[in-house]
Design a protein around this motif. Structure first.
Motif, PDB file in Angstrom:
ATOM      1  N   UNK A 193       0.816  -1.201   0.000  1.00 41.53           N
ATOM      2  CA  UNK A 193       0.000   0.000   0.000  1.00 41.53           C
ATOM      3  C   UNK A 193       0.849   1.248   0.000  1.00 41.53           C
ATOM      4  N   UNK A 194       0.207   2.352  -0.328  1.00 45.52           N
ATOM      5  CA  UNK A 194       0.840   3.671  -0.344  1.00 45.52           C
ATOM      6  C   UNK A 194      -0.173   4.658   0.223  1.00 45.52           C
ATOM      7  N   UNK A 195       0.308   5.555   1.067  1.00 44.72           N
ATOM      8  CA  UNK A 195      -0.548   6.616   1.577  1.00 44.72           C
ATOM      9  C   UNK A 195       0.279   7.889   1.643  1.00 44.72           C
ATOM     10  N   UNK A 196      -0.350   9.009   1.326  1.00 46.30           N
ATOM     11  CA  UNK A 196       0.317  10.310   1.417  1.00 46.30           C
ATOM     12  C   UNK A 196      -0.314  11.093   2.551  1.00 46.30           C
ATOM     13  N   UNK A 197       0.535  11.733   3.365  1.00 49.01           N
ATOM     14  CA  UNK A 197       0.065  12.532   4.500  1.00 49.01           C
ATOM     15  C   UNK A 197       0.703  13.914   4.414  1.00 49.01           C
ATOM     16  N   UNK A 198       0.150  14.852   5.157  1.00 50.72           N
ATOM     17  CA  UNK A 198       0.614  16.232   5.114  1.00 50.72           C
ATOM     18  C   UNK A 198       1.941  16.462   5.804  1.00 50.72           C
ATOM     19  N   UNK A 199       2.514  17.650   5.629  1.00 49.05           N
ATOM     20  CA  UNK A 199       3.847  17.956   6.145  1.00 49.05           C
ATOM     21  C   UNK A 199       3.910  18.079   7.667  1.00 49.05           C
ATOM     22  N   UNK A 200       2.794  18.297   8.329  1.00 51.18           N
ATOM     23  CA  UNK A 200       2.789  18.411   9.785  1.00 51.18           C
ATOM     24  C   UNK A 200       2.560  17.068  10.475  1.00 51.18           C
ATOM     25  N   UNK A 201       2.233  16.046   9.709  1.00 54.23           N
ATOM     26  CA  UNK A 201       1.939  14.718  10.258  1.00 54.23           C
ATOM     27  C   UNK A 201       3.219  14.034  10.707  1.00 54.23           C
ATOM     28  N   UNK A 202       3.175  13.405  11.886  1.00 52.63           N
ATOM     29  CA  UNK A 202       4.336  12.665  12.394  1.00 52.63           C
ATOM     30  C   UNK A 202       3.979  11.233  12.778  1.00 52.63           C
TER      31      UNK A 202
END
Length: 92
Positions: free
Chosen positions: A34-43
């Protein structure tokens, strides 16, 4: 899965737009990815649907307008209930 978003400035080629997470099973005879993209503030991100007692390669890369950066990868094994065998959190 948790990660530290602090990167040396010489490794960031533009404004950080987010992270790309990948996972794939490393157990012979079983294919899951799988692949998921998250935002720049996500940790952190909770990977769901992982199979019990299965090894997975998990990767993370930073994204800018230029593209996706180099990937950091770890090998983990889930236990019953889909948690990481060694702990509930794997740091990248």
């Amino acid at each position: 899965m948790r990660w530290n978003k602090t990167l040396p400035q010489d490794k960031i080629h533009g404004i950080l737009r987010g992270f790309t997470l990948t996972w794939e099973s490393a157990t012979f005879g079983f294919v899951q990815h799988g692949v998921v993209e998250v935002g720049p503030e996500t940790t952190w991100h909770n990977l769901t649907g992982l199979r019990d007692c299965t090894s997975y390669w998990i990767g993370i890369s930073g994204r800018t307008a230029v593209g996706i950066g180099a990937e950091s990868r770890v090998l983990v094994e889930t236990e019953i209930g889909g948690k990481n065998k060694d702990s509930q959190t794997t740091s990248l």
